[in-house]
Design a protein around this motif. Structure first.
Motif, PDB file in Angstrom:
ATOM      1  N   LEU A 169       0.835  -1.205   0.000  1.00  0.00           N
ATOM      2  CA  LEU A 169       0.000   0.000   0.000  1.00  0.00           C
ATOM      3  C   LEU A 169       0.867   1.251   0.000  1.00  0.00           C
ATOM      4  N   PHE A 175      -2.242  11.162   2.184  1.00  0.00           N
ATOM      5  CA  PHE A 175      -2.405   9.923   2.935  1.00  0.00           C
ATOM      6  C   PHE A 175      -1.631   9.992   4.253  1.00  0.00           C
ATOM      7  N   GLY A 203      -2.945  10.162   8.235  1.00  0.00           N
ATOM      8  CA  GLY A 203      -2.708   8.772   8.551  1.00  0.00           C
ATOM      9  C   GLY A 203      -2.978   8.293   9.949  1.00  0.00           C
ATOM     10  N   CYS A 258     -11.958  -2.423   9.057  1.00  0.00           N
ATOM     11  CA  CYS A 258     -11.452  -3.132   7.872  1.00  0.00           C
ATOM     12  C   CYS A 258     -12.276  -4.381   7.580  1.00  0.00           C
ATOM     13  N   CYS A 294     -11.872  -5.680   3.830  1.00  0.00           N
ATOM     14  CA  CYS A 294     -10.499  -5.367   3.436  1.00  0.00           C
ATOM     15  C   CYS A 294      -9.542  -6.300   4.171  1.00  0.00           C
ATOM     16  N   GLU A 305      -5.679  -4.872   4.754  1.00  0.00           N
ATOM     17  CA  GLU A 305      -5.313  -4.032   5.900  1.00  0.00           C
ATOM     18  C   GLU A 305      -5.635  -4.726   7.216  1.00  0.00           C
ATOM     19  N   TYR A 352      -9.659   4.450   8.129  1.00  0.00           N
ATOM     20  CA  TYR A 352      -9.482   3.059   7.714  1.00  0.00           C
ATOM     21  C   TYR A 352     -10.551   2.601   6.729  1.00  0.00           C
ATOM     22  N   THR A 386     -11.229   4.667   4.270  1.00  0.00           N
ATOM     23  CA  THR A 386     -10.482   5.136   3.106  1.00  0.00           C
ATOM     24  C   THR A 386      -9.363   4.161   2.750  1.00  0.00           C
ATOM     25  N   VAL A 387      -8.619   3.700   3.740  1.00  0.00           N
ATOM     26  CA  VAL A 387      -7.560   2.717   3.483  1.00  0.00           C
ATOM     27  C   VAL A 387      -8.165   1.468   2.838  1.00  0.00           C
ATOM     28  N   SER A 388      -9.320   1.048   3.318  1.00  0.00           N
ATOM     29  CA  SER A 388      -9.995  -0.117   2.741  1.00  0.00           C
ATOM     30  C   SER A 388     -10.360   0.131   1.282  1.00  0.00           C
ATOM     31  N   MET A 419      -8.808   2.083  -0.745  1.00  0.00           N
ATOM     32  CA  MET A 419      -7.562   2.056  -1.512  1.00  0.00           C
ATOM     33  C   MET A 419      -7.092   0.617  -1.744  1.00  0.00           C
ATOM     34  N   ALA A 420      -6.990  -0.155  -0.674  1.00  0.00           N
ATOM     35  CA  ALA A 420      -6.475  -1.524  -0.799  1.00  0.00           C
ATOM     36  C   ALA A 420      -7.396  -2.395  -1.655  1.00  0.00           C
TER      37      ALA A 420
END
Length: 183
Positions: free
Chosen positions: A35, A49, A53, A73, A78, A81, A160, A162-164, A166-167
Motif C-alpha cells: 500500500l 495519505f 494517517g 477493515c 479489506c 489491511e 481506515y 479510506t484505506v480499505s 484504496m487496498a
C-alpha cells in the motif's frame, strides 16, 4: 491482470532518499507495505495519505485502537489491511484469537468483549452502516470514552474506511506475513 497484481504499479527499490526516510519512519526498518509503495509513487496522494494517517498512538489504548481498525477493515471486507494489523498489532494489543475472529465474524454482543469494548464495536458498526451515532450510542460511548477518544474513534473509522477503499480498489495482493480472514 491477476488478482495478485495491484492495479497501480508500486515503487521498486532503490527508493528516492526522501521516500526511503518516510518508509523507515513508518515501518521502523521493515520493508514497506505494498500500500505504501503504491501510494508513494504519487506524490500528492502520498502526502495527503500520510497527513491524515493517524499513525501516531493517539488518545486510545493500542487495544482500543486495534479493535476500531480491525472491525472497520472487516466491515469493509479489506482483508489486506485487516491482515496487516492483526499480524503486527494483535499480540501487543493482547487481542485473543476469539477477539480477532469476532472483529470479522462477531458483533458488539459477542461475549469476548468487555462492556466498554461492546460499546466501541457498536459505535464502529453504527458509523459504518449509518455514518452517524444516535444519541443513545453517543451517550453509551461517553460513559467509557472522553471527547478526545470519541473523536479519535470517528477519525480512525473514516481513515481506515479510506484505506480499505484504496487496498480493495487497487486490488492489492495480501502481504506475505499478514493474517487471513477466518473461515
Amino acid at each position: 491482470m491477476s488478482p495478485s497484481t495491484p492495479r497501480t504499479a508500486p515503487l521498486s527499490p532503490p527508493y528516492p532518499p526522501e521516500i526511503q526516510t518516510q518508509f523507515d519512519r513508518i515501518m521502523r526498518g521493515a520493508p514497506p507495505l505494498m500500500l505504501f509503495r503504491v501510494m508513494a509513487g504519487h506524490g500528492r496522494a502520498w502526502d495527503k495519505f500520510r497527513a491524515g494517517g493517524l499513525l501516531d498512538p493517539g488518545p486510545l489504548s493500542l487495544r482500543q485502537r486495534e479493535i476500531v481498525i480491525d472491525r472497520t477493515c472487516a466491515l469493509n471486507r479489506c482483508e489486506y489491511e485487516w491482515g496487516v494489523h492483526v499480524a503486527i498489532f494483535a499480540g501487543p494489543a493482547k487481542l485473543t484469537e476469539e477477539e480477532v475472529r469476532a472483529t470479522v465474524q462477531g458483533d458488539a454482543a459477542s461475549a469476548c468483549w468487555s462492556a466498554a469494548e461492546q460499546v466501541l464495536m457498536a459505535a464502529v458498526d453504527a458509523l459504518h452502516h449509518r455514518a452517524t451515532l444516535s444519541d443513545e450510542e453517543f451517550t453509551a460511548l461517553s460513559a467509557h470514552y472522553d471527547e478526545a477518544q470519541i473523536l479519535e474513534i470517528m477519525l480512525l473509522c473514516g481513515f481506515y474506511r479510506t484505506v480499505s477503499y484504496m487496498a480493495n480498489g487497487l486490488r492489492l495482493p495480501l502481504e506475505e506475513n499478514a493474517a487471513r480472514f477466518p473461515v
